[in-house]
Design a protein around this motif. Structure first.
Motif, PDB file in Angstrom:
ATOM      1  N   VAL A  14      37.061  43.073  30.027  1.00 52.08           N
ATOM      2  CA  VAL A  14      37.094  44.358  30.726  1.00 52.08           C
ATOM      3  C   VAL A  14      36.135  45.332  30.042  1.00 52.08           C
ATOM      4  CG1 VAL A  14      38.516  46.321  31.388  1.00 52.08           C
ATOM      5  CG2 VAL A  14      39.471  44.016  31.469  1.00 52.08           C
ATOM      6  N   GLU A  15      35.177  45.837  30.816  1.00 54.16           N
ATOM      7  CA  GLU A  15      34.274  46.878  30.318  1.00 54.16           C
ATOM      8  C   GLU A  15      34.805  48.254  30.690  1.00 54.16           C
ATOM      9  OE1 GLU A  15      29.787  48.443  31.147  1.00 54.16           O
ATOM     10  OE2 GLU A  15      30.026  46.297  30.809  1.00 54.16           O
ATOM     11  N   TYR A  16      35.421  48.342  31.865  1.00 55.57           N
ATOM     12  CA  TYR A  16      35.950  49.615  32.345  1.00 55.57           C
ATOM     13  C   TYR A  16      37.011  49.331  33.393  1.00 55.57           C
ATOM     14  CZ  TYR A  16      36.000  54.435  33.989  1.00 55.57           C
ATOM     15  OH  TYR A  16      36.396  55.713  34.302  1.00 55.57           O
ATOM     16  N   SER A  17      37.997  50.206  33.495  1.00 48.37           N
ATOM     17  CA  SER A  17      39.007  50.061  34.543  1.00 48.37           C
ATOM     18  C   SER A  17      39.287  51.425  35.149  1.00 48.37           C
ATOM     19  CB  SER A  17      40.292  49.445  33.989  1.00 48.37           C
ATOM     20  OG  SER A  17      40.867  50.296  33.026  1.00 48.37           O
ATOM     21  N   GLY A  18      39.653  51.398  36.412  1.00 49.91           N
ATOM     22  CA  GLY A  18      39.959  52.631  37.129  1.00 49.91           C
ATOM     23  C   GLY A  18      39.974  52.350  38.618  1.00 49.91           C
ATOM     24  N   ASN A  19      40.075  53.408  39.401  1.00 44.27           N
ATOM     25  CA  ASN A  19      40.026  53.218  40.848  1.00 44.27           C
ATOM     26  C   ASN A  19      38.560  53.075  41.274  1.00 44.27           C
ATOM     27  OD1 ASN A  19      38.913  55.814  41.188  1.00 44.27           O
ATOM     28  ND2 ASN A  19      40.929  56.735  41.425  1.00 44.27           N
ATOM     29  N   LYS A  20      38.338  52.848  42.550  1.00 42.45           N
ATOM     30  CA  LYS A  20      36.988  52.594  43.057  1.00 42.45           C
ATOM     31  C   LYS A  20      36.034  53.743  42.718  1.00 42.45           C
ATOM     32  CE  LYS A  20      34.527  52.125  47.400  1.00 42.45           C
ATOM     33  NZ  LYS A  20      34.649  52.181  48.837  1.00 42.45           N
ATOM     34  N   GLN A  21      36.452  54.964  42.947  1.00 43.42           N
ATOM     35  CA  GLN A  21      35.586  56.120  42.700  1.00 43.42           C
ATOM     36  C   GLN A  21      35.257  56.270  41.220  1.00 43.42           C
ATOM     37  OE1 GLN A  21      34.016  58.012  45.045  1.00 43.42           O
ATOM     38  NE2 GLN A  21      32.894  58.708  43.257  1.00 43.42           N
ATOM     39  N   GLN A  22      36.222  56.041  40.349  1.00 39.76           N
ATOM     40  CA  GLN A  22      35.977  56.145  38.912  1.00 39.76           C
ATOM     41  C   GLN A  22      34.973  55.097  38.453  1.00 39.76           C
ATOM     42  OE1 GLN A  22      40.057  55.731  37.702  1.00 39.76           O
ATOM     43  NE2 GLN A  22      40.278  57.926  37.291  1.00 39.76           N
ATOM     44  N   ILE A  23      35.063  53.896  39.006  1.00 36.00           N
ATOM     45  CA  ILE A  23      34.124  52.842  38.633  1.00 36.00           C
ATOM     46  C   ILE A  23      32.720  53.171  39.141  1.00 36.00           C
ATOM     47  CG2 ILE A  23      33.520  50.416  39.009  1.00 36.00           C
ATOM     48  CD1 ILE A  23      36.508  49.784  38.757  1.00 36.00           C
ATOM     49  N   ILE A  24      32.617  53.695  40.359  1.00 37.63           N
ATOM     50  CA  ILE A  24      31.314  54.105  40.887  1.00 37.63           C
ATOM     51  C   ILE A  24      30.705  55.193  40.003  1.00 37.63           C
ATOM     52  CG2 ILE A  24      30.202  55.321  42.806  1.00 37.63           C
ATOM     53  CD1 ILE A  24      32.041  53.701  44.688  1.00 37.63           C
ATOM     54  N   ASP A  25      31.503  56.173  39.612  1.00 33.13           N
ATOM     55  CA  ASP A  25      31.022  57.242  38.735  1.00 33.13           C
ATOM     56  C   ASP A  25      30.572  56.686  37.384  1.00 33.13           C
ATOM     57  OD1 ASP A  25      31.577  59.060  40.744  1.00 33.13           O
ATOM     58  OD2 ASP A  25      33.500  59.686  39.851  1.00 33.13           O
ATOM     59  N   TYR A  26      31.327  55.734  36.846  1.00 34.83           N
ATOM     60  CA  TYR A  26      30.978  55.098  35.570  1.00 34.83           C
ATOM     61  C   TYR A  26      29.633  54.376  35.668  1.00 34.83           C
ATOM     62  CZ  TYR A  26      31.153  51.750  31.707  1.00 34.83           C
ATOM     63  OH  TYR A  26      30.847  50.998  30.596  1.00 34.83           O
ATOM     64  N   ILE A  27      29.441  53.609  36.729  1.00 37.25           N
ATOM     65  CA  ILE A  27      28.178  52.880  36.922  1.00 37.25           C
ATOM     66  C   ILE A  27      27.018  53.871  37.050  1.00 37.25           C
ATOM     67  CG2 ILE A  27      26.870  51.431  38.542  1.00 37.25           C
ATOM     68  CD1 ILE A  27      28.848  49.810  36.955  1.00 37.25           C
ATOM     69  N   GLY A  32      24.939  42.204  35.975  1.00 38.05           N
ATOM     70  CA  GLY A  32      25.676  41.198  35.216  1.00 38.05           C
ATOM     71  C   GLY A  32      27.152  41.509  35.105  1.00 38.05           C
ATOM     72  N   LEU A  33      27.662  42.297  36.043  1.00 35.13           N
ATOM     73  CA  LEU A  33      29.067  42.698  36.033  1.00 35.13           C
ATOM     74  C   LEU A  33      29.806  42.080  37.213  1.00 35.13           C
ATOM     75  CD1 LEU A  33      28.400  46.473  35.370  1.00 35.13           C
ATOM     76  CD2 LEU A  33      29.224  44.830  33.704  1.00 35.13           C
ATOM     77  N   GLN A  34      31.125  42.104  37.143  1.00 33.22           N
ATOM     78  CA  GLN A  34      31.980  41.650  38.233  1.00 33.22           C
ATOM     79  C   GLN A  34      33.072  42.686  38.445  1.00 33.22           C
ATOM     80  OE1 GLN A  34      33.383  38.000  36.508  1.00 33.22           O
ATOM     81  NE2 GLN A  34      32.048  36.780  37.819  1.00 33.22           N
ATOM     82  N   LEU A  35      33.585  42.733  39.665  1.00 36.69           N
ATOM     83  CA  LEU A  35      34.689  43.626  39.999  1.00 36.69           C
ATOM     84  C   LEU A  35      35.895  42.765  40.335  1.00 36.69           C
ATOM     85  CD1 LEU A  35      35.259  46.657  40.354  1.00 36.69           C
ATOM     86  CD2 LEU A  35      34.791  46.357  42.771  1.00 36.69           C
ATOM     87  N   SER A  36      37.039  43.088  39.738  1.00 35.80           N
ATOM     88  CA  SER A  36      38.237  42.285  39.944  1.00 35.80           C
ATOM     89  C   SER A  36      39.443  43.191  40.163  1.00 35.80           C
ATOM     90  CB  SER A  36      38.476  41.393  38.724  1.00 35.80           C
ATOM     91  OG  SER A  36      39.693  40.695  38.848  1.00 35.80           O
ATOM     92  N   ASN A  37      40.386  42.692  40.956  1.00 35.23           N
ATOM     93  CA  ASN A  37      41.641  43.409  41.149  1.00 35.23           C
ATOM     94  C   ASN A  37      42.668  43.039  40.082  1.00 35.23           C
ATOM     95  OD1 ASN A  37      40.816  44.762  43.477  1.00 35.23           O
ATOM     96  ND2 ASN A  37      41.336  43.023  44.757  1.00 35.23           N
ATOM     97  N   LYS A  38      42.410  41.960  39.363  1.00 40.13           N
ATOM     98  CA  LYS A  38      43.347  41.479  38.347  1.00 40.13           C
ATOM     99  C   LYS A  38      42.702  41.540  36.971  1.00 40.13           C
ATOM    100  CE  LYS A  38      45.581  38.230  41.452  1.00 40.13           C
ATOM    101  NZ  LYS A  38      45.934  36.834  41.675  1.00 40.13           N
ATOM    102  N   MET A  39      43.518  41.865  36.000  1.00 41.86           N
ATOM    103  CA  MET A  39      43.044  41.857  34.619  1.00 41.86           C
ATOM    104  C   MET A  39      42.860  40.393  34.192  1.00 41.86           C
ATOM    105  SD  MET A  39      44.740  43.491  31.247  1.00 41.86           S
ATOM    106  CE  MET A  39      43.907  45.049  31.208  1.00 41.86           C
TER     107      MET A  39
END
Length: 69
Positions: free
Chosen positions: A11-24, A56-63
């Protein structure tokens, strides 16, 4: 819903969709793909997925499950 941004299975970062977009947009602002598509991530989720794949990243719903050594 919590989502996880993964790099190499960790895990590099976790949050809701908007938080991840802001992080990227913030952390990878110098990357070509983020500069090209960063402003439309909210409207075009396929471009967002394509961009994180290029980073080089992936998005997942599960840890991810970690193995003990």
């Amino acid at each position: 819903m919590m989502k996880y941004l993964l790099r190499d299975g960790k895990v590099e970062y976790s949050g809701n969709k908007q938080q991840i977009i802001d992080y990227i947009n913030e952390c990878y602002e110098d990357d070509y793909w983020v500069q090209q598509y960063g402003k439309i991530f909210n409207k075009d989720f396929d471009k967002f997925l394509y961009t994180i794949q290029c980073l080089g990243l992936q998005l997942s719903n599960k840890m991810p499950k970690y193995r003990r050594r």
